[in-house]
Design a protein around this motif. Structure first.
Motif, PDB file in Angstrom:
ATOM      1  N   LEU A  27      22.820   5.066 -11.456  1.00 35.85           N
ATOM      2  CA  LEU A  27      21.938   5.590 -12.499  1.00 35.85           C
ATOM      3  C   LEU A  27      22.783   6.223 -13.609  1.00 35.85           C
ATOM      4  CD1 LEU A  27      19.364   7.270 -10.104  1.00 35.85           C
ATOM      5  CD2 LEU A  27      19.143   5.044 -11.240  1.00 35.85           C
ATOM      6  N   LEU A  28      22.643   5.709 -14.811  1.00 38.29           N
ATOM      7  CA  LEU A  28      23.433   6.177 -15.952  1.00 38.29           C
ATOM      8  C   LEU A  28      22.929   7.532 -16.425  1.00 38.29           C
ATOM      9  CD1 LEU A  28      25.645   5.478 -18.059  1.00 38.29           C
ATOM     10  CD2 LEU A  28      23.823   4.443 -19.445  1.00 38.29           C
ATOM     11  N   ARG A  29      23.854   8.457 -16.720  1.00 38.22           N
ATOM     12  CA  ARG A  29      23.519   9.787 -17.210  1.00 38.22           C
ATOM     13  C   ARG A  29      24.389  10.110 -18.424  1.00 38.22           C
ATOM     14  NH1 ARG A  29      19.785   8.842 -14.340  1.00 38.22           N
ATOM     15  NH2 ARG A  29      19.180   9.946 -12.417  1.00 38.22           N
ATOM     16  N   TRP A  30      23.861  10.981 -19.299  1.00 40.89           N
ATOM     17  CA  TRP A  30      24.620  11.423 -20.472  1.00 40.89           C
ATOM     18  C   TRP A  30      24.602  12.947 -20.535  1.00 40.89           C
ATOM     19  CZ3 TRP A  30      22.745  10.916 -26.241  1.00 40.89           C
ATOM     20  CH2 TRP A  30      23.753  11.413 -27.096  1.00 40.89           C
ATOM     21  N   MET A  51      24.327  -0.934 -26.418  1.00 38.25           N
ATOM     22  CA  MET A  51      24.043  -1.042 -24.990  1.00 38.25           C
ATOM     23  C   MET A  51      24.975  -2.003 -24.269  1.00 38.25           C
ATOM     24  SD  MET A  51      22.110   0.729 -23.175  1.00 38.25           S
ATOM     25  CE  MET A  51      22.736   0.753 -21.506  1.00 38.25           C
ATOM     26  N   SER A  52      25.477  -3.014 -24.964  1.00 40.14           N
ATOM     27  CA  SER A  52      26.372  -3.956 -24.307  1.00 40.14           C
ATOM     28  C   SER A  52      27.659  -3.267 -23.866  1.00 40.14           C
ATOM     29  CB  SER A  52      26.697  -5.117 -25.250  1.00 40.14           C
ATOM     30  OG  SER A  52      27.569  -6.033 -24.629  1.00 40.14           O
ATOM     31  N   GLU A  53      28.230  -2.459 -24.754  1.00 35.73           N
ATOM     32  CA  GLU A  53      29.471  -1.751 -24.426  1.00 35.73           C
ATOM     33  C   GLU A  53      29.240  -0.713 -23.331  1.00 35.73           C
ATOM     34  OE1 GLU A  53      32.998   0.830 -26.697  1.00 35.73           O
ATOM     35  OE2 GLU A  53      31.198   0.186 -27.787  1.00 35.73           O
ATOM     36  N   ILE A  54      28.141   0.041 -23.462  1.00 39.00           N
ATOM     37  CA  ILE A  54      27.829   1.051 -22.448  1.00 39.00           C
ATOM     38  C   ILE A  54      27.541   0.385 -21.108  1.00 39.00           C
ATOM     39  CG2 ILE A  54      26.195   2.853 -21.790  1.00 39.00           C
ATOM     40  CD1 ILE A  54      25.831   3.449 -24.782  1.00 39.00           C
ATOM     41  N   GLY A  55      26.780  -0.721 -21.152  1.00 38.06           N
ATOM     42  CA  GLY A  55      26.440  -1.426 -19.923  1.00 38.06           C
ATOM     43  C   GLY A  55      27.657  -1.989 -19.215  1.00 38.06           C
ATOM     44  N   GLN A  56      28.634  -2.482 -19.988  1.00 32.32           N
ATOM     45  CA  GLN A  56      29.853  -2.986 -19.383  1.00 32.32           C
ATOM     46  C   GLN A  56      30.626  -1.874 -18.678  1.00 32.32           C
ATOM     47  OE1 GLN A  56      30.992  -5.918 -18.811  1.00 32.32           O
ATOM     48  NE2 GLN A  56      32.934  -5.182 -17.937  1.00 32.32           N
ATOM     49  N   TRP A  57      30.653  -0.686 -19.307  1.00 37.71           N
ATOM     50  CA  TRP A  57      31.305   0.472 -18.680  1.00 37.71           C
ATOM     51  C   TRP A  57      30.607   0.831 -17.368  1.00 37.71           C
ATOM     52  CZ3 TRP A  57      29.368   5.255 -17.332  1.00 37.71           C
ATOM     53  CH2 TRP A  57      30.297   6.234 -16.976  1.00 37.71           C
ATOM     54  N   LEU A  58      29.263   0.855 -17.411  1.00 33.97           N
ATOM     55  CA  LEU A  58      28.486   1.180 -16.215  1.00 33.97           C
ATOM     56  C   LEU A  58      28.735   0.172 -15.108  1.00 33.97           C
ATOM     57  CD1 LEU A  58      26.180   2.666 -14.684  1.00 33.97           C
ATOM     58  CD2 LEU A  58      24.570   1.195 -15.907  1.00 33.97           C
ATOM     59  N   ASN A  94      21.170  -1.387 -13.315  1.00 37.24           N
ATOM     60  CA  ASN A  94      20.096  -1.773 -14.235  1.00 37.24           C
ATOM     61  C   ASN A  94      20.673  -2.453 -15.474  1.00 37.24           C
ATOM     62  OD1 ASN A  94      17.356  -0.467 -13.283  1.00 37.24           O
ATOM     63  ND2 ASN A  94      18.976   1.021 -12.862  1.00 37.24           N
ATOM     64  N   LEU A  95      20.013  -3.531 -15.915  1.00 38.56           N
ATOM     65  CA  LEU A  95      20.340  -4.186 -17.177  1.00 38.56           C
ATOM     66  C   LEU A  95      19.215  -3.923 -18.164  1.00 38.56           C
ATOM     67  CD1 LEU A  95      21.661  -7.713 -16.117  1.00 38.56           C
ATOM     68  CD2 LEU A  95      23.000  -5.774 -16.925  1.00 38.56           C
ATOM     69  N   SER A  96      19.538  -3.341 -19.303  1.00 39.25           N
ATOM     70  CA  SER A  96      18.511  -3.146 -20.327  1.00 39.25           C
ATOM     71  C   SER A  96      18.183  -4.487 -20.963  1.00 39.25           C
ATOM     72  CB  SER A  96      19.008  -2.179 -21.402  1.00 39.25           C
ATOM     73  OG  SER A  96      19.895  -2.834 -22.282  1.00 39.25           O
ATOM     74  N   PRO A  97      16.987  -4.653 -21.556  1.00 44.30           N
ATOM     75  CA  PRO A  97      16.652  -5.917 -22.231  1.00 44.30           C
ATOM     76  C   PRO A  97      17.678  -6.319 -23.272  1.00 44.30           C
ATOM     77  CG  PRO A  97      14.679  -4.573 -21.980  1.00 44.30           C
ATOM     78  CD  PRO A  97      15.838  -3.727 -21.523  1.00 44.30           C
ATOM     79  N   ASP A 112      27.799 -10.946  -3.767  1.00 40.87           N
ATOM     80  CA  ASP A 112      26.531 -10.631  -3.118  1.00 40.87           C
ATOM     81  C   ASP A 112      26.337  -9.135  -2.879  1.00 40.87           C
ATOM     82  OD1 ASP A 112      28.413 -10.297  -1.148  1.00 40.87           O
ATOM     83  OD2 ASP A 112      27.318 -11.422   0.389  1.00 40.87           O
ATOM     84  N   ARG A 113      27.365  -8.336  -3.175  1.00 40.52           N
ATOM     85  CA  ARG A 113      27.214  -6.882  -3.058  1.00 40.52           C
ATOM     86  C   ARG A 113      26.678  -6.269  -4.360  1.00 40.52           C
ATOM     87  NH1 ARG A 113      32.210  -3.768  -1.004  1.00 40.52           N
ATOM     88  NH2 ARG A 113      30.592  -2.155  -0.939  1.00 40.52           N
ATOM     89  N   LEU A 114      26.600  -7.070  -5.405  1.00 43.04           N
ATOM     90  CA  LEU A 114      26.077  -6.585  -6.688  1.00 43.04           C
ATOM     91  C   LEU A 114      24.643  -7.041  -6.863  1.00 43.04           C
ATOM     92  CD1 LEU A 114      26.362  -5.287  -9.509  1.00 43.04           C
ATOM     93  CD2 LEU A 114      27.286  -7.485 -10.308  1.00 43.04           C
ATOM     94  N   GLU A 115      23.766  -6.082  -7.153  1.00 42.52           N
ATOM     95  CA  GLU A 115      22.356  -6.369  -7.415  1.00 42.52           C
ATOM     96  C   GLU A 115      22.036  -5.925  -8.849  1.00 42.52           C
ATOM     97  OE1 GLU A 115      17.933  -4.963  -5.802  1.00 42.52           O
ATOM     98  OE2 GLU A 115      19.705  -4.794  -4.500  1.00 42.52           O
TER      99      GLU A 115
END
Length: 562
Positions: free
Chosen positions: A339-342, A365-372, A392-395, A419-422
């Motif tokens: 769960l991403l937090r700021w 969001m792409s850059e932040i999502g890659q970091w997450l 979670n992937l944002s739209p 298979d360990r990544l959902e």
């Protein structure tokens, strides 16, 4: 360029000696093309009563044609003069205009007038051209140009006067264009304009600004009471459905109100205040009216401050991740959701539902999502090998090109099994670009990554998604879980989702489990995984080891079965 130099010399002379040039037709305009000065002969010829209400397009509507208009744009952009010839289509009268850059904006010298023939239709044809230039073709309402002219001429208001500006946006209009086509959208806009006209009284004027954006200017002394009355009437006018080709569609209206002089006595100030009020109306749930207050401005300024801070949050290490346990109904730990937090250095913790839409809108969001993704996978690499990590992937991130490549590269870089990544996505990402979405999901499926459909049942649920998209898991939204113990409808819905998913070979996760009664009911119905505060709060990565030591399977089973 001797001709240009000569023209510049003439234009400079015309501008500097304008009051004395009574024999020439000379006019000067500001950068918004409003008339700021003209020769006496020009004023007489074109019967100009007021500089404030007169624009270049009022005097020379022929300049709105593509060719002459491009000449105007050339002068504005380059500073070099141009000469154009314009003609009245009905009479054949021709005029030669020298357009030049001035200290105000642009200037025009009418160098030559040639009369081909006389016509009684001259004035009516010019009036028609002016009407076409200042009115919207589709709805017949005055357009943005006319709106700007009239609002500018009305401001600043005199002492004791009150003017209200209402900005109107149609709610849920885009899906009509997307699903029924632009023809249906145009039909709705025409009917919307008629509904707006239908509630207006004296000294109340409506305009179409662009797309599904409208505005109303109202002159009343009892403000903001009169404006709020009219705004409520506008909102109510959109309660009934619109019928397009036999189909009923619902389009609402949100209204933002600003009053001059209290909220601004210049056009930019008043429009900004109305926009802020409109934003507040939409944020409060749409289909309503809001009147501008200073507190709205403070909220907006705080939001913009957050938006600016968000751009540096990643580089300054302000993001962090908490992990919430995912429990099998057999009472063992299946994995954790990342769960991403700021943590803002001044404000503190910012909720994801506040900053993620900002990041999506600003393309972050792409850059932040890659970091997450990378950070969560690195954490999972330290867990027992059978634990999964859900991300979670944002739209906005899901629709970004290169997602599958980034996922594959991250898995290789970290050295974790696919298979360990959902990856969790919401139904909203499936509404657009269906072919591309299917390709992305199929590619991820080939990689071996698990795909979870998050918040099932709360957005745009369609059984076709479950048939056409390769999901491994369905997550039941906590909305259906919170009253599961006492609400038979929720029980029926959850029971049906579990049976449907299992029938399609998918697993089911229930989120928001907070009571033993909920957990017991879900276990009895065969729900595969549970998630919620009953089973474990979100925690930092370094706390997971302690959680596992203090919460072995036996004690977890006790929580679920008590």
């Amino acid at each position: 360029m001797p001709d240009a130099d000569a023209a510049m010399s003439v234009s400079s002379s015309a501008e500097s000696h304008l009051p004395a040039n009574t024999d020439e037709l000379v006019s000067l305009y500001d950068e918004s093309f409003h008339l700021v000065d003209c020769s006496a002969e020009h004023r007489k010829t074109y019967a100009i009563d007021s500089l404030i209400e007169t624009t270049l397009w009022h005097i020379y509507p022929e300049l709105l044609a593509p060719g002459p208009q491009s000449a105007v744009e050339f002068v504005v952009g380059s500073g070099l003069p141009r000469t154009v010839e314009i003609a009245d289509a009905a009479t054949g009268n021709r005029r030669t205009l020298m357009i030049f850059r001035s200290g105000h904006g642009i200037g025009i010298i009418e160098a030559e007038r040639r009369y081909h023939q006389a016509s009684n239709q001259s004035e009516s044809d010019r009036a028609l051209l002016l009407h076409q230039a200042t009115h919207d073709v589709l709805t017949g309402l005055p357009n943005r140009r006319r709106f700007s002219d009239q609002l500018r001429s009305a401001l600043p208001v005199a002492n004791g006067a009150r003017l209200a500006l209402m900005q109107i946006d149609l709610d849920d209009f885009k899906p009509i264009n997307d699903t029924l086509g632009h023809g249906a959208g145009d039909a709705v806009l025409k009917m919307a304009a008629e509904r707006i006209r239908g509630v207006l009284g004296e000294r109340e004027l409506a305009y179409r600004l662009a797309g599904d954006e409208f505005a109303v200017i109202q002159w009343r002394t009892d403000q903001p009471k009169e404006a709020e009355r009219l705004a409520d009437a506008l909102v109510n006018a959109f309660q009934a459905p619109f019928t397009v080709e036999g189909i009923n569609v619902f389009v609402g209206a949100s209204v933002g109100i600003a009053v001059a002089p209290a909220d601004g006595n210049e056009i930019e100030q008043l429009m900004k205040a109305a926009d802020i009020a409109l934003y507040a109306a939409k944020k409060d749930g749409r289909g309503r009216a809001r009147t501008f207050t200073r507190s709205m401005l403070i909220v907006l300024e705080q939001r913009e401050m957050l938006r600016r801070s968000l751009r540096t949050a990643l580089s300054e290490g302000q993001f962090f991740i908490e992990y919430q346990p995912l429990m099998r109904s057999s009472s063992s730990v299946a994995g954790f959701e990342a769960l991403l937090r700021w943590r803002h250095p001044l404000i503190g913790i910012i909720p994801p539902n506040v900053f993620i839409p900002m990041a999506e809108a600003d393309g972050l969001m792409s850059e932040i999502g890659q970091w997450l993704l990378e950070r969560a996978c690195r954490a999972a690499a330290t867990w027992p090998s059978h634990f999964t990590v859900a991300v979670n992937l944002s739209p906005a991130e899901f629709l970004h090109e290169g997602l599958t490549d980034r996922v594959a590269q991250t898995l290789d870089l970290v050295g974790i099994r696919a298979d360990r990544l959902e990856l969790e996505i919401t139904e909203s990402v499936l509404l657009e670009r269906t072919t591309n979405n299917l390709d992305t999901l199929n590619t991820l499926n080939v990689l071996g990554v698990q795909i979870s459909l998050d918040d099932f049942g709360t957005y745009y649920s369609s059984l076709s998604y479950l048939k056409n998209f390769p999901f491994d898991t369905i997550k039941i939204d906590q909305y259906f879980i919170k009253d599961l113990e006492r609400d038979e409808k929720s029980q029926t819905i959850v029971r049906s989702i579990i049976a449907l998913a299992h029938g399609l070979g998918m697993h089911v996760t229930a989120e928001g489990v907070e009571t033993r009664g909920q957990a017991a009911w879900l276990q009895n119905e065969g729900c595969d995984r549970l998630q919620g505060h009953l089973l474990g709060f979100p925690m930092p990565a370094e706390a997971i080891g302690e959680f596992l030591r203090k919460s072995p399977s036996a004690s977890v089973a006790g929580v679920l079965r008590t």
